[in-house]
Enzyme design. Sequence first.
Site, short mmCIF file in Angstrom:
data_model
loop_
_atom_site.label_atom_id
_atom_site.label_comp_id
_atom_site.label_asym_id
_atom_site.label_seq_id
_atom_site.Cartn_x
_atom_site.Cartn_y
_atom_site.Cartn_z
N CYS A 127 -10.47 3.85 -29.75
CA CYS A 127 -11.67 4.63 -30.07
C CYS A 127 -12.54 4.90 -28.85
O CYS A 127 -13.67 4.43 -28.76
CB CYS A 127 -12.47 3.89 -31.13
SG CYS A 127 -11.44 3.54 -32.55
N GLY B 183 0.77 -1.24 0.00
CA GLY B 183 0.00 0.00 0.00
C GLY B 183 0.79 1.28 0.00
O GLY B 183 0.23 2.35 -0.31
N GLU C 236 3.56 -7.03 1.97
CA GLU C 236 3.21 -7.39 0.59
C GLU C 236 3.29 -6.18 -0.33
O GLU C 236 2.31 -5.85 -1.01
CB GLU C 236 1.77 -7.92 0.54
CG GLU C 236 1.48 -9.08 1.45
CD GLU C 236 -0.03 -9.36 1.59
OE1 GLU C 236 -0.84 -8.58 1.04
OE2 GLU C 236 -0.37 -10.35 2.24
N TYR D 95 -8.36 5.32 -13.36
CA TYR D 95 -8.26 6.03 -12.07
C TYR D 95 -7.93 7.51 -12.22
O TYR D 95 -7.55 8.15 -11.24
CB TYR D 95 -7.16 5.43 -11.20
CG TYR D 95 -7.09 3.93 -11.13
CD1 TYR D 95 -8.12 3.17 -10.56
CD2 TYR D 95 -5.97 3.25 -11.61
CE1 TYR D 95 -8.03 1.80 -10.49
CE2 TYR D 95 -5.88 1.87 -11.53
CZ TYR D 95 -6.92 1.16 -10.97
OH TYR D 95 -6.81 -0.20 -10.90
N GLY E 260 3.85 -3.91 -3.56
CA GLY E 260 3.92 -4.13 -5.01
C GLY E 260 4.41 -2.87 -5.69
O GLY E 260 5.52 -2.79 -6.20
N TYR F 6 1.32 -2.05 -12.20
CA TYR F 6 -0.05 -1.98 -12.71
C TYR F 6 -0.08 -1.36 -14.11
O TYR F 6 -1.01 -0.65 -14.47
CB TYR F 6 -0.96 -1.20 -11.73
CG TYR F 6 -0.90 -1.77 -10.33
CD1 TYR F 6 -1.44 -3.01 -10.05
CD2 TYR F 6 -0.24 -1.10 -9.29
CE1 TYR F 6 -1.36 -3.57 -8.77
CE2 TYR F 6 -0.16 -1.64 -8.02
CZ TYR F 6 -0.72 -2.88 -7.76
OH TYR F 6 -0.63 -3.42 -6.51
#
Length: 428
Positions: A350, A243, A278, A322, A280, A379
């Site tokens: 498109c 996070g 964890e 996002y 990432g 991501y």
Amino acid sequence: MHAFHDRPNPAGFEFWCEDLPLSRIADEVGTPAYVYSTATLAHHYQSFVQAFAPREVSVAYAVKANGSLAVLATLARLGAGADTVSEGEIRRALAAGVPASRIVFSGVGKTDAELAFALNAGVREINIESEPELHRLAAIAAAKGRRPTVALRINPDVGAGGHAKITTGSDDNKFGISSAETLRLYAEACSHPQFDVAGLACHIGSQITDLAPLRTAFAAMADLVARIRAEGLPVRRLDLGGGLGVAYGDGPEPPSPADYARVVLETVGGLGVELAFEPGRLIAANAGVLLARVIQVHARPGGRRFLVLDAAMNDLLRPALYDAHHAIRPLHRRLEGAPERLYDVVGPVCETGDTFARARLLPELAAGDLVALLTAGAYGASMSSEYNSRPLVPEVLVRGAEYAVTRPRPSYEEMLGRERMAPWLGRS
Ligand code: LLP
């Protein structure tokens, strides 16, 4: 820190990754393409681990951020484990050389088949996210005669994360067991002879740039540990998720791993538990860029200028999904400085959502120029698709002055060749 930097050339400056000019990769591999830096991946993994020194912690890198086998193997060799959320991710981690003893299996909807696979593989820990999952896993483990190590993933009801779509720790999110149910379900898990119950896990969101919600969540976890122990039940491990955010160039500067470690140690450091994480994004985000070439500049009479790239939302979805900001920079900059222009930076897909940036000030660019979209290592490729029948974006790993194409761009024949015609449609 990242290993993407400018080096002078006779005409001005050129953007490099480690000891390679990115334009060489763009010319040889083609665009769009992701490029990752080994040195940057290693730096982020090691600085996260070192932030806790002399205390030893285990770090299971979140495969979802960037599941490239080469990226996973790079991290595995440094000692990283893998946080996985599907059978595919477990298989990826194993294929990249992450030992099962360092693989954590999380996720809100693990199927029976996936749980069975994880049991057979002998993963380090399965994070149970709900009561029905606890019952299913107990039954599957009993049927297989296995005794997995498990933790309960708690939802501490603390909202965090840069965007509503990526917060996970509040009560109205689908993730985790609520604090109110923790004691009952922990006791139940401990009563199952099939389970070796290690402790608790939590993960409250992604791209967190404020330590306050993390402190609140970790303090809530410490409180739960105390309450569980007061019932006479053991807790030996806490998995505090990932996070921690990174700088994308538009928002607040995120806290450093050292600041984060201080909050962890202040809240749960005295509990006498093993600490696991964890992360990432923190490891992969600024270890990667997306290279693209300008197809054309399309100027409207009113003054709006569209910079049309050959990369699109199918290659990097974050801005469309996002409203995420990614810094964009040309690979070549002239010494005297080109005039700057405001561009809407778009891809060829498109949809209006296929927009990387609105009114972004950039040095003047022309068809054929190369640009890099920064902080795209997490991501990015892992969320890419073939939307608009655009072949899956290739991936390249750089180490020093060498590079390897670790996911080649599929040919159109390969892309179409994966499909089968329905028999009643014949062969056309
Ligand atoms: N552990 C669990 C259980 C997770 O759900 C996640 C991310 C992580 C660890 C890793 O979190 P990180 O350290 O990377 O923040 N696609 C979104 C991010 C989704 C994150 C989902 N869960 C984006 O592009 O911003």
